[in-house]
Design a protein around this motif. Sequence first.
Motif, PDB file in Angstrom:
ATOM      1  N   ARG A 129       0.830  -1.210   0.000  1.00 53.12           N
ATOM      2  CA  ARG A 129       0.000   0.000   0.000  1.00 53.12           C
ATOM      3  C   ARG A 129       0.863   1.258   0.000  1.00 53.12           C
ATOM      4  O   ARG A 129       0.489   2.277  -0.591  1.00 53.12           O
ATOM      5  CB  ARG A 129      -0.913   0.009   1.225  1.00 53.12           C
ATOM      6  N   ASP A 130       2.029   1.210   0.652  1.00 60.46           N
ATOM      7  CA  ASP A 130       2.858   2.414   0.782  1.00 60.46           C
ATOM      8  C   ASP A 130       3.813   2.570  -0.393  1.00 60.46           C
ATOM      9  O   ASP A 130       4.527   1.639  -0.750  1.00 60.46           O
ATOM     10  CB  ASP A 130       3.656   2.363   2.087  1.00 60.46           C
ATOM     11  N   VAL A 131       3.799   3.753  -0.976  1.00 62.92           N
ATOM     12  CA  VAL A 131       4.689   4.057  -2.090  1.00 62.92           C
ATOM     13  C   VAL A 131       5.515   5.277  -1.718  1.00 62.92           C
ATOM     14  O   VAL A 131       4.986   6.274  -1.223  1.00 62.92           O
ATOM     15  CB  VAL A 131       3.900   4.351  -3.381  1.00 62.92           C
ATOM     16  N   HIS A 132       6.802   5.194  -1.946  1.00 64.49           N
ATOM     17  CA  HIS A 132       7.702   6.292  -1.594  1.00 64.49           C
ATOM     18  C   HIS A 132       8.458   6.735  -2.845  1.00 64.49           C
ATOM     19  O   HIS A 132       9.278   6.003  -3.383  1.00 64.49           O
ATOM     20  CB  HIS A 132       8.675   5.833  -0.502  1.00 64.49           C
ATOM     21  N   ILE A 133       8.130   7.931  -3.303  1.00 69.10           N
ATOM     22  CA  ILE A 133       8.795   8.515  -4.466  1.00 69.10           C
ATOM     23  C   ILE A 133       9.819   9.535  -3.955  1.00 69.10           C
ATOM     24  O   ILE A 133       9.485  10.364  -3.114  1.00 69.10           O
ATOM     25  CB  ILE A 133       7.790   9.271  -5.357  1.00 69.10           C
ATOM     26  N   VAL A 134      11.031   9.480  -4.434  1.00 68.61           N
ATOM     27  CA  VAL A 134      12.012  10.511  -4.112  1.00 68.61           C
ATOM     28  C   VAL A 134      12.498  11.130  -5.419  1.00 68.61           C
ATOM     29  O   VAL A 134      12.963  10.424  -6.318  1.00 68.61           O
ATOM     30  CB  VAL A 134      13.217   9.953  -3.331  1.00 68.61           C
ATOM     31  N   VAL A 135      12.351  12.433  -5.524  1.00 70.42           N
ATOM     32  CA  VAL A 135      12.821  13.164  -6.700  1.00 70.42           C
ATOM     33  C   VAL A 135      13.973  14.051  -6.252  1.00 70.42           C
ATOM     34  O   VAL A 135      13.809  14.901  -5.377  1.00 70.42           O
ATOM     35  CB  VAL A 135      11.687  14.023  -7.308  1.00 70.42           C
ATOM     36  N   ASP A 136      15.124  13.842  -6.833  1.00 71.83           N
ATOM     37  CA  ASP A 136      16.321  14.616  -6.475  1.00 71.83           C
ATOM     38  C   ASP A 136      16.540  15.671  -7.565  1.00 71.83           C
ATOM     39  O   ASP A 136      16.921  15.351  -8.682  1.00 71.83           O
ATOM     40  CB  ASP A 136      17.525  13.672  -6.370  1.00 71.83           C
ATOM     41  N   LEU A 137      16.268  16.922  -7.217  1.00 74.12           N
ATOM     42  CA  LEU A 137      16.352  17.992  -8.217  1.00 74.12           C
ATOM     43  C   LEU A 137      17.777  18.494  -8.430  1.00 74.12           C
ATOM     44  O   LEU A 137      18.058  19.192  -9.414  1.00 74.12           O
ATOM     45  CB  LEU A 137      15.461  19.174  -7.802  1.00 74.12           C
ATOM     46  N   LYS A 138      18.677  18.179  -7.495  1.00 76.27           N
ATOM     47  CA  LYS A 138      20.091  18.608  -7.609  1.00 76.27           C
ATOM     48  C   LYS A 138      20.209  20.117  -7.846  1.00 76.27           C
ATOM     49  O   LYS A 138      20.999  20.560  -8.672  1.00 76.27           O
ATOM     50  CB  LYS A 138      20.796  17.851  -8.736  1.00 76.27           C
ATOM     51  N   ALA A 139      19.388  20.870  -7.135  1.00 79.30           N
ATOM     52  CA  ALA A 139      19.370  22.318  -7.363  1.00 79.30           C
ATOM     53  C   ALA A 139      19.557  23.115  -6.075  1.00 79.30           C
ATOM     54  O   ALA A 139      19.540  24.345  -6.107  1.00 79.30           O
ATOM     55  CB  ALA A 139      18.045  22.723  -8.010  1.00 79.30           C
ATOM     56  N   GLY A 140      19.737  22.421  -4.954  1.00 78.63           N
ATOM     57  CA  GLY A 140      19.889  23.162  -3.708  1.00 78.63           C
ATOM     58  C   GLY A 140      19.795  22.239  -2.511  1.00 78.63           C
ATOM     59  O   GLY A 140      20.047  21.037  -2.641  1.00 78.63           O
ATOM     60  N   GLU A 141      19.413  22.798  -1.377  1.00 81.86           N
ATOM     61  CA  GLU A 141      19.441  22.007  -0.143  1.00 81.86           C
ATOM     62  C   GLU A 141      18.102  21.931   0.561  1.00 81.86           C
ATOM     63  O   GLU A 141      18.022  21.482   1.701  1.00 81.86           O
ATOM     64  CB  GLU A 141      20.498  22.599   0.797  1.00 81.86           C
ATOM     65  N   GLU A 142      17.046  22.362  -0.082  1.00 82.68           N
ATOM     66  CA  GLU A 142      15.740  22.328   0.567  1.00 82.68           C
ATOM     67  C   GLU A 142      14.968  21.089   0.137  1.00 82.68           C
ATOM     68  O   GLU A 142      15.238  20.495  -0.909  1.00 82.68           O
ATOM     69  CB  GLU A 142      14.946  23.592   0.209  1.00 82.68           C
ATOM     70  N   SER A 143      13.982  20.727   0.958  1.00 88.69           N
ATOM     71  CA  SER A 143      13.163  19.572   0.603  1.00 88.69           C
ATOM     72  C   SER A 143      11.755  19.742   1.159  1.00 88.69           C
ATOM     73  O   SER A 143      11.508  20.604   2.000  1.00 88.69           O
ATOM     74  CB  SER A 143      13.792  18.285   1.133  1.00 88.69           C
ATOM     75  N   ALA A 144      10.827  18.942   0.664  1.00 86.53           N
ATOM     76  CA  ALA A 144       9.446  18.948   1.160  1.00 86.53           C
ATOM     77  C   ALA A 144       8.787  17.652   0.722  1.00 86.53           C
ATOM     78  O   ALA A 144       9.220  17.012  -0.242  1.00 86.53           O
ATOM     79  CB  ALA A 144       8.666  20.145   0.605  1.00 86.53           C
ATOM     80  N   THR A 145       7.762  17.280   1.452  1.00 90.03           N
ATOM     81  CA  THR A 145       7.049  16.041   1.152  1.00 90.03           C
ATOM     82  C   THR A 145       5.560  16.323   0.979  1.00 90.03           C
ATOM     83  O   THR A 145       4.964  17.036   1.773  1.00 90.03           O
ATOM     84  CB  THR A 145       7.249  15.017   2.288  1.00 90.03           C
ATOM     85  N   ILE A 146       4.994  15.790  -0.085  1.00 91.90           N
ATOM     86  CA  ILE A 146       3.557  15.864  -0.338  1.00 91.90           C
ATOM     87  C   ILE A 146       3.002  14.433  -0.286  1.00 91.90           C
ATOM     88  O   ILE A 146       3.626  13.513  -0.806  1.00 91.90           O
ATOM     89  CB  ILE A 146       3.268  16.466  -1.732  1.00 91.90           C
ATOM     90  N   TRP A 147       1.854  14.294   0.348  1.00 90.41           N
ATOM     91  CA  TRP A 147       1.197  12.990   0.416  1.00 90.41           C
ATOM     92  C   TRP A 147       0.022  12.968  -0.545  1.00 90.41           C
ATOM     93  O   TRP A 147      -0.773  13.900  -0.594  1.00 90.41           O
ATOM     94  CB  TRP A 147       0.677  12.744   1.832  1.00 90.41           C
ATOM     95  N   THR A 148      -0.104  11.906  -1.277  1.00 89.53           N
ATOM     96  CA  THR A 148      -1.279  11.754  -2.128  1.00 89.53           C
ATOM     97  C   THR A 148      -1.658  10.281  -2.200  1.00 89.53           C
ATOM     98  O   THR A 148      -1.157   9.469  -1.404  1.00 89.53           O
ATOM     99  CB  THR A 148      -1.037  12.341  -3.544  1.00 89.53           C
ATOM    100  N   ASN A 149      -2.516   9.944  -3.119  1.00 88.92           N
ATOM    101  CA  ASN A 149      -2.916   8.550  -3.286  1.00 88.92           C
ATOM    102  C   ASN A 149      -3.145   8.292  -4.763  1.00 88.92           C
ATOM    103  O   ASN A 149      -3.091   9.206  -5.579  1.00 88.92           O
ATOM    104  CB  ASN A 149      -4.169   8.245  -2.471  1.00 88.92           C
ATOM    105  N   ASP A 150      -3.407   7.062  -5.103  1.00 93.49           N
ATOM    106  CA  ASP A 150      -3.551   6.735  -6.517  1.00 93.49           C
ATOM    107  C   ASP A 150      -4.968   7.031  -7.017  1.00 93.49           C
ATOM    108  O   ASP A 150      -5.867   7.330  -6.240  1.00 93.49           O
ATOM    109  CB  ASP A 150      -3.139   5.279  -6.794  1.00 93.49           C
ATOM    110  N   LEU A 151      -5.108   6.992  -8.325  1.00 92.37           N
ATOM    111  CA  LEU A 151      -6.402   7.245  -8.977  1.00 92.37           C
ATOM    112  C   LEU A 151      -6.934   5.900  -9.441  1.00 92.37           C
ATOM    113  O   LEU A 151      -6.309   5.224 -10.259  1.00 92.37           O
ATOM    114  CB  LEU A 151      -6.216   8.193 -10.159  1.00 92.37           C
TER     115      LEU A 151
END
Lengths: 383, 383
Positions: B348-370
């Motif tokens: 059930r749990d999916v973890h996506i990590v996107v590395d933008l390589k543009a700085g040092e900040e981060s944030a997490t958004i939670w969603t679900n599938d369609l």
Amino acid sequence: MSVTTPTGFRAAGITAGLKASGRPDLALVVNDGPDRCAAAVFTTNRVQAAPVIWSRQVLADQRVDAVILNSGGANACTGPQGFQDTHKTAEVVAELLGISAGDVAVCSTGMIGELLPMDTLLAGCAQVAGELSGDGGPAAAEAIMTTDTVAKTAAYSGPGWSVGGMAKGAGMLAPALATMLVVLTTDAQVAPADLDAALRAATAKTFDRIDSDGCMSTNDTVIALASGASAVPVAPADLEAALTEVCADLALQLIRDAEGAAHDIRIEIDSAATESDALEVGRAIARSNLFKCAIFGNDPNWGRILAAAGTTSAAFDPATIDVSINGVIVCRDSGVGDDRALVDLTGRDVHIVVDLKAGEESATIWTNDLTHDYVHENSAYST
Amino acid sequence: MSVTTPTGFRAAGITAGLKASGRPDLALVVNDGPDRCAAAVFTTNRVQAAPVIWSRQVLADQRVDAVILNSGGANACTGPQGFQDTHKTAEVVAELLGISAGDVAVCSTGMIGELLPMDTLLAGCAQVAGELSGDGGPAAAEAIMTTDTVAKTAAYSGPGWSVGGMAKGAGMLAPALATMLVVLTTDAQVAPADLDAALRAATAKTFDRIDSDGCMSTNDTVIALASGASAVPVAPADLEAALTEVCADLALQLIRDAEGAAHDIRIEIDSAATESDALEVGRAIARSNLFKCAIFGNDPNWGRILAAAGTTSAAFDPATIDVSINGVIVCRDSGVGDDRALVDLTGRDVHIVVDLKAGEESATIWTNDLTHDYVHENSAYST
């Protein structure tokens, strides 16, 4: 009616073997002149497929002699190798046709993130070049289909000249443009700058106003080619009108064949302060999954239309909006209007009118409903 | 653990008869003091339900004695009559409790565009006031459910003081907030300004970062009530931490119970130039129907993640993004990475990590599938 309707063009479509389904997957359109005038618009997505990057360079001198288009693979997110593959494809096609690689535009559509099988593709290039003919337009239109269920072609007939076109695209349709490849041809005599202006005006009012699922592609390309073979000089306004008619025809075909759609929805925003406001509200409604699900369920749930409008910054009084669905004014002054039970949503066509009472501008966005079949097609697409 | 976990609060939940299903539909939460300190955040949708307009006025003096909440009808897009109905509800509740109507907040949730059956509602108010008790929190949480499948409560225990909370919401979840009603209670001794600041900080990091379907509601309300009954003065930082913990707990419960969802998706954007950039990219991915359908189909279709990122204006080089899905780096430098067949999406749990390589900040958004079930629930909701 197809890209070979105007004089001065040959086309072909064949099965190269890029698709597991064994369906046609490679198309070629050649402009035999005497002019080789060209214009194009591309996706505004910052992640752009190799063929988009290549074709943008090809278009820089406003001359294109041939367009090679493959389905069965988008060649997007494929790095330097992907770009080399596009370059090589253009070189091979140029050699086959005796032209310069710098005059060969390349379009690809299909899965993102996979390299194309180049041996298969290049062998297909030789075959498709061998099958070029003055009535190959329909075969070319068939070869660029992905999840499309029907090939999409259109034409316009002017006095002594004409416009032809083909399009593919069924999902990932959103402004600007869609997962959409379009080739337009005309035998009109036009200056490159006029062709460019006419194409931009035509796409802004047509392809840019369809929004199937809010998703923007990495590969969108609309290319217009002018051969001048009719020897009829065409005024810029006439050309723009003709291109707009063909683009509108193709755009509606795209929406009508959108993945899994059960309703075609025309969202008309009236009495907006600006056209931009009207478009913003129309797009917000077109992208509301809740609204789109309701229409799928034949449910005139106008509250979801207001909720979507309320997320925009368009000028309007949130307390005075009217909404009609298929002719029934279900919402008056942002409150309950005529009996929603009067709304008949059993047909395929749905017409939403939102009256913002804020000015005199209007705009229309086309979309479709969100259905079980959309979820099915897009959850099973790559597996 | 519920809104009656902290001392100084009573609550109740009953069946007034607003729902066709016959399920509980009316809740009341009362702050017995000695303090009646309150803070709230509301939907940013410009189309706001009558209870939102009313409660915003009630909160102006940072005092709330009671909150009456109904499911079975949103009282949104109901015009002047809808506002009068909300006002009347507050007056009746105030009279029953011997307080001022100006200290009674009102929350409603359900269908937009229908007037509430006031006789039924007001009779229910008398009943729910008669059932108030110090352990009525769970019943109140149950009475605010709409398409929720489970009641949602949470609590935090500090030294001598505590925080309790309840939430409803299952669809129309999007920033800011969701179709979401939340009541938080604490017996901490706090100044109104500190409660307000702590609530805003807590919701910004929690409820504002869940995005179920991109649709923003007309009724979202999060109200925090402080009774001071513990007689424990709590430092602002401690209060913020406690509220954040309870809000995070409730936010995840909302996502886990989102309409029709089969996967809970955590989208982590790393190495962004700014937190705002990270949020923009995260939200764009969370709102991609194509991405959400792919996850429903257990398909690690990372191209759709890049296509969504490419629609943003966040700072990054489109050619150097890395993406991992459940620990497998399927995309390196915006090209093909490790074998996507290694990705296991059956859980059930999916973890996506996107590395933008543009700085040092981060944030997490939670969603679900369609999913098919989302389409089903939202096409059949009002019919």
